[in-house]
Design a protein around this motif. Structure first.
Motif, mmCIF file in Angstrom:
data_model
loop_
_atom_site.group_PDB
_atom_site.id
_atom_site.type_symbol
_atom_site.label_atom_id
_atom_site.label_comp_id
_atom_site.label_asym_id
_atom_site.label_seq_id
_atom_site.Cartn_x
_atom_site.Cartn_y
_atom_site.Cartn_z
ATOM 1 N N ARG A 627 0.834 -1.195 0.000
ATOM 2 C CA ARG A 627 0.000 0.000 0.000
ATOM 3 C C ARG A 627 0.876 1.255 0.000
ATOM 4 O O ARG A 627 0.682 2.197 -0.762
ATOM 5 N N ASP A 631 1.225 4.050 -2.995
ATOM 6 C CA ASP A 631 0.873 5.450 -2.731
ATOM 7 C C ASP A 631 2.034 6.395 -3.043
ATOM 8 O O ASP A 631 1.848 7.456 -3.635
ATOM 9 N N GLU A 634 2.389 6.740 -6.799
ATOM 10 C CA GLU A 634 1.314 7.554 -7.366
ATOM 11 C C GLU A 634 1.556 9.033 -7.064
ATOM 12 O O GLU A 634 1.133 9.902 -7.814
#
Length: 874
Positions: A627, A631, A634
């Motif tokens: 995760r 993140d 991104e």
RNA sequence: GGGCGGCUAGCUCAGUUGGUUAGAGCGCCACAUUGACAUUGUGGAGGUCACAAGUUCGAAUCUUGUGUCGCCCACCA
């Protein structure tokens, strides 16, 4: 490759070229060929490298960061396009070829003529282009070569002409006689940003035009004063108020006749020099502005060759400016007009490429009007306002944000942009003249007698429309509608003003949409002395050398991890070598997994059956990690993503889980190993495409890792309880290792450990035995008698029997030190907790954890005390 | 002259809206040498977060000021 044949060390050079060839052959660099349904798109246009030579480390950073973005998004199942191209870089390339020509053949471009010179430049550009493309491949850049563009190719030339025509038709491009920056050495105009200032020593002369003239002026360039038409003073300056508006006719100055009007202008600084400024409208941009405001005459006294013109008068006509200056100063001395001579440091304007001293002079040139108003979506706008709005509205986001200030500062002060250049290499201005007629078009006009403008366009005109021209504009192609606006523009902060602003200007005007949604600015790669790497300094390190020594993957990592957007980085070979070590580590991790598991295959999420604490812990850690790094990527936080991946890969997966896997063999463990390896390779792939793709062949020879879908578990297996317990186990093991290390116990020598109290170790004795080198592990409730060295972990006390190895004094000292720091810590917590205001205002979690820490510290204190006692007793 | 940034371990740098006892890599010290890896492993030392004042229960983080290094823009004629 059979399992046993996996080499012990990863030698990048043995694999990289083949892997790149495989990728290229697969056709997946072209988004049209990507497998599966892809709804979102991701597009980047490569900032086109200049065809002036070879790539340097700055390009390598650009390629590394962009390839990470592109590979990540491709794996995220987006329709991903990275479009390559090169820039003819008109003035830079032209100057470079002229330099070579002069050095090798002693000729100038004029000796060769336009046609032959252009032939030479194109040959040079082609060679340079081929080198650049090869270097991009070496870096592993997954560029769609089928869409490659060149700023000077037919399609781009069409786009440039179309843009020019549209702007001309809308009245935003005009031809005018204005003062421009003329480079007498390069024989061309240049724009403001192509000027570099050099500090030189100069003499500031204070003098009068004649004995009768009432006002003294100062200048470092007296020779230009033969072109003066006015003296400007501040409107409030009492000394000169009475002269304002008067004109002094027929002043005899340095062999010519001048007439000087005294004008009042706010821009004059009354405290500098005499407070009066001799206005030379033709040879200073500032003076030209003043002249425009007051309707003053313009008298050109310096010609395009940099020498004085006839208009300068017989005394100096035909002389160079330097000779003319001496002549004029001599004349002033003879006439006794000089009042003061002062040595100063002058900022001399020179041309960035040729180094020639800039002579501002009036010329007939083409300009883009940045303040002309026109209608757009029912509002009155200007090119300048569109450029401001694009960023102010948030349509374009700049990373890091602080550069937005610089962007605005520059755009706010934007002046009309002179776009015509007297160069041969570049886009010929699409203007044709016949007598008094003028024709602007994308194709030559019909009929006889038309003559095309001999000038070319500033190179930034064509790169200003680069995002759309490469996607097919002015045609309404499907590429244009699919990929424009592009997702990101990734480039160095040093060309924010040169290029980024120009792209926003041109594209928002032409297409009524921004060229890109995000601007990611990387820093400069500096040499070991912290100097900027540049062609002119000749301190360029060829990235190919690094790739040859350590591999492209290591080179990429060293440029990305540990650097943040907008900040410069120094390049060190040691750093690259360090990441080479890491690529080898990943290779060996994979080698171990692949050789130790029974069957190598994909493991689905559902096949995982975590059994032991270690299983649950590593999976939990991994699911947190996936995760986090997704993140980070991104959010364009590449360094942080890389660091977290590295930490997990090396410090958690390799150092702990792999060691435990050696003692808990079985299919459950195998599945976890394979599951993690496969996904780690996927996560690492954007960073180190070559080594991951090479290993991937062992797992799946059919499908390329490059087009594997980015793994992300829909339901993360996060087991905080397992994490807590495992940390306890780790700490216990580290404590035992620590004790061993302090007493110089050989790693192979087994020791006996007696543990007092309840601990996670109890449930995992085999892990402790294997990882801490323990022979017998005994748990009991009482402190045993005899010779022991001891260490404390949380509330557990370890007694490690190490006969004859205890150093009492050292132990006592250590415990005392530990007691002191623990006591200090407990005190600080106590103080905070006693504060009512704190307890009421601070978040509950913080207070709770502080309470817990306080309790733990107190327990630890009592344990230390008991240990101190036992050490003292014995 | 205007603006921006850096100053955190010996070196190179992270530190995401203020929150447990400030991190990493490299380097250094000690120990370890045939079963994934010496391009390695284990352990360790090392920091008043440039300085000062302020805000806050709490500051590397926010405010103000100072120092210092660097960059960009302007160009004093």
């Amino acid at each position: 490759m059979p399992k046993q044949d996996i080499p012990k060390a990863y030698e990048a050079r043995d694999y990289e070229d083949d892997i790149y060839a495989t990728w290229e052959k697969s056709g997946f660099f072209n988004p049209d060929n990507l497998p599966g349904e892809r709804k979102e798109t991701f597009s980047i246009v490569l900032p086109p490298p200049n065809v002036t030579g070879t790539l340097h480390m700055g390009h390598a950073v650009m390629l590394a960061i962009e390839d990470i973005m592109v590979r990540f998004n491709r794996m995220r199942w987006r329709k991903t396009l990275w479009l390559p191209g090169t820039d003819h870089a008109a003035i830079a390339t032209s100057t470079k070829v002229e330099t070579i020509l002069y050095k090798t053949e002693g000729k100038t471009r004029h000796d060769l003529g336009r046609e032959e010179f252009l032939h030479r430049v194109e040959k040079f550009a082609q060679d340079s282009h081929d080198t650049i493309v090869n270097q991009c491949r070496k870096m592993g850049a997954s560029l769609d070569w089928s869409r490659e563009a060149y700023t000077l190719d037919a399609a781009r030339n069409m786009a440039v002409n179309a843009a020019f025509k549209k702007m001309y038709d809308d009245g935003l491009i005009y031809r005018g006689y204005r003062v421009v920056n003329w480079d007498p050495l390069g024989q061309t105009t240049i724009s403001d940003i192509e000027i570099v200032y050099k500090e030189v020593e100069a003499t500031l002369y204070t003098f009068r035009y004649s004995k009768d003239f009432p006002i003294s002026i100062s200048s470092t360039r007296p020779e230009t004063k033969v072109g003066d038409t006015a003296v400007a003073v501040h409107p409030e300056d009492e000394r000169y108020k009475s002269f304002i508006g008067k004109t002094f006719e027929n002043i005899s100055f340095a062999g010519t006749m001048i007439s000087i009007k005294v004008v009042a202008d706010d821009s004059v600084d009354p405290t500098f020099g005499t407070g009066a400024l001799g206005v030379t409208p033709a040879h200073s941009l500032i003076d030209a502005d003043i002249a425009k405001r007051h309707g003053l005459a313009m008298k050109q006294v310096i010609g395009e060759d940099g020498n004085m013109t006839e208009a300068a008068g017989p005394l100096v006509a035909g002389k160079t400016t330097k000779q003319a200056r001496e002549t004029v100063v001599d004349w002033l001395r003879q006439e006794g007009l000089i009042e003061e001579e002062e040595k100063t440091i002058q900022n001399l304007a020179t041309a960035e490429r040729s180094g020639g001293v800039i002579e501002p002079m009036p010329m007939l040139q083409w300009f883009i009007d940045v303040t002309k108003e026109f209608e757009r979506d029912g509002k009155t706008v200007t090119i300048k306002s569109l450029t401001q709005t694009a960023v102010r509205s948030g349509a374009i986001k700049i990373i890091p944000e602080r550069f937005e200030k610089g962007y605005f500062q520059w755009v706010d002060n934007l002046r009309d942009w002179c776009i015509s250049r007297q160069l041969w290499y570049g886009h010929r201005i699409p203007a044709w003249y016949r007598h008094e007629e003028i024709f602007i078009g994308t194709q030559p006009p019909e009929g006889e007698g038309w003559q095309q403008d001999s000038d070319t366009l500033d190179t930034w005109f064509s790169t200003g429309i680069w995002t759309c021209s490469t996607l097919g504009w002015p045609e309404q192609t499907s590429d244009l509608s699919t990929y424009h606006p592009t997702s990101v523009l990734e480039t160095g902060y040093d060309i924010l003003t040169f290029w980024v602003v120009r792209m926003v200007m041109m594209t928002t005007y032409l297409l009524n949409e921004v060229p890109f949604k995000t601007v990611y600015l990387h820093g400069l790669v500096r040499d070991e002395l912290g100097r900027k790497m540049s062609k002119s300094l000749d301190n360029i390190i060829n990235p190919l050398d690094m790739i040859a020594s350590y591999g492209a993957d290591a080179t990429r990592l060293s440029l990305v991890i540990g650097s943040t957007p907008g900040n410069d980085t120094k390049l060190s070979v040691a750093k690259v070598a360090g990441y080479r070590n890491f690529t080898n580590k990943l290779w060996n991790i994979s080698r171990f997994v692949l050789m130790s598991v029974g069957e190598v295959r994909h493991i689905a999420e559902s096949e995982l059956q975590p059994q032991t604490l270690a299983d649950r812990w590593i999976l939990s850690q991994f699911h947190l990690l996936q995760r986090e790094i997704t993140d980070h990527l991104e959010a364009y936080e590449f360094s942080q993503a890389g660091e977290k991946l590295r930490d997990f890969t090396w410090n958690q997966f390799a150092d702990w889980y792999l060691e435990i896997a050696k003692i808990q063999k079985g299919s459950t463990t195998d599945h976890i190993l394979l599951y993690l390896l496969e996904r780690l390779l996927a996560y690492w792939h954007p960073f180190m495409p070559f080594v991951t793709e090479t290993i991937w062949k062992q797992i799946d020879p059919e499908q390329l890792l490059m087009v594997h879908e980015w793994p992300l578990s829909p339901e993360p297996l996060i087991d905080l309880h397992a994490q807590r317990l495992f940390v306890q186990l780790q700490e216990s093991i580290v404590a035992i290792r620590n004790i061993r290390s302090q007493h110089g116990v050989a790693p192979k020598q087994k020791i006996n450990v007696i543990v007092v109290g309840q601990t996670t170790m109890q449930e995992h004795p085999e892990v402790v035995r294997a990882l801490a080198g323990v022979e017998s592990l005994v748990f009991q409730n009482e402190i045993p008698s005899g010779e022991y060295t001891s260490s404390v972990v949380g509330e557990i006390q370890l007694f490690v029997s190490l006969e004859g190895l205890v150093d009492k004094e050292q132990e006592h000292l250590k415990l005392t030190k530990e007691r002191e720091s623990t006591w200090k810590y407990a005190q600080s917590l106590e103080q905070k907790l006693a504060n009512q205001e704190f307890v009421s205002k601070a978040p509950e979690q913080v207070v709770a954890s502080m309470r817990a820490n306080h309790a733990e510290a107190l327990k630890k204190l009592t344990l230390i005390d008991s240990q101190l006692n036992s050490v003292a007793r014995s």
